[in-house]
Design a protein around this motif. Structure first.
Motif, short mmCIF file in Angstrom:
data_model
loop_
_atom_site.label_atom_id
_atom_site.label_comp_id
_atom_site.label_asym_id
_atom_site.label_seq_id
_atom_site.Cartn_x
_atom_site.Cartn_y
_atom_site.Cartn_z
N GLN A 1 0.84 -1.20 0.00
CA GLN A 1 0.00 0.00 0.00
C GLN A 1 0.88 1.25 0.00
O GLN A 1 1.88 1.30 0.70
N LEU A 2 0.50 2.22 -0.79
CA LEU A 2 1.13 3.53 -0.78
C LEU A 2 0.03 4.52 -0.45
O LEU A 2 -0.94 4.64 -1.20
N VAL A 3 0.18 5.23 0.66
CA VAL A 3 -0.86 6.14 1.11
C VAL A 3 -0.28 7.54 1.23
O VAL A 3 0.61 7.79 2.05
N GLU A 4 -0.79 8.43 0.38
CA GLU A 4 -0.31 9.81 0.37
C GLU A 4 -1.16 10.68 1.28
O GLU A 4 -2.34 10.40 1.53
N SER A 5 -0.55 11.77 1.71
CA SER A 5 -1.27 12.80 2.45
C SER A 5 -0.52 14.12 2.29
O SER A 5 0.63 14.13 1.84
N GLY A 6 -1.21 15.20 2.64
CA GLY A 6 -0.54 16.49 2.66
C GLY A 6 -0.91 17.45 1.55
O GLY A 6 -0.43 18.58 1.51
N GLY A 7 -1.75 17.02 0.63
CA GLY A 7 -2.15 17.93 -0.44
C GLY A 7 -3.06 19.02 0.10
O GLY A 7 -3.46 19.02 1.26
N GLY A 8 -3.39 19.97 -0.76
CA GLY A 8 -4.28 21.06 -0.35
C GLY A 8 -4.23 22.21 -1.32
O GLY A 8 -3.70 22.08 -2.43
N SER A 9 -4.80 23.33 -0.89
CA SER A 9 -4.83 24.53 -1.71
C SER A 9 -4.00 25.61 -1.05
O SER A 9 -4.15 25.87 0.14
N VAL A 10 -3.14 26.23 -1.85
CA VAL A 10 -2.29 27.30 -1.34
C VAL A 10 -2.20 28.40 -2.38
O VAL A 10 -2.49 28.17 -3.56
#
Length: 133
Positions: free
Chosen positions: A3-12
């Motif tokens: 499993q590869l689980v990403e996090s940390g994206g968003g709008s800036v």
């Protein structure tokens, strides 16, 4: 199970920063050095490599568009890849994917020669990054 689980994206806003994380789990990548990296895909465009690393050696590739602004790193103890993104631009907008693949032996420049695109590896689900001007 891998499993590869990403996090940390968003709008800036342009000029801002984000840090993406990717936890790589599974037997395949727990006991072997591997190619790891970040790719991105903007609407209507092909997926492209942003930054890649070979976890078994200090070897890193950056796309020209992100050199000097993005930094890829790894925490081997946590089996986690990071992408620190500074001085973000609107053209950095897209879905960012984490990827991993076991390289051939010896790996040579497979992971960081600028042409790695996983064919038999693994991908995360993607995380959206939106940069507004």
């Amino acid at each position: 199970q891998v499993q590869l689980v990403e996090s940390g994206g968003g709008s800036v806003q342009a000029g801002g920063s984000l840090r993406l994380s990717c936890v790589v789990s599974g037997y395949t990548y727990s006991y072997s050095s591997y190619c790891g990296g970040w790719f991105r895909q903007a609407p209507g465009k092909e997926r492209e490599a942003v930054a890649t690393i070979y976890t078994g050696a200090p070897s890193i590739y950056y796309a020209d568009a992100v050199k000097g602004r993005f930094t890829i790193s790894q925490d081997s103890a946590k089996n986690t890849l990071y992408l620190q993104m500074n001085s973000l631009k609107p053209e950095d907008t897209g879905t960012y994917y984490c990827a991993a693949e076991l390289p051939p032996s010896p790996p040579g420049t497979y992971c960081t020669g600028g042409y790695w695109h996983p064919r038999s590896g693994d991908w995360g689900q993607g995380t959206q990054v939106t940069v507004s001007s």
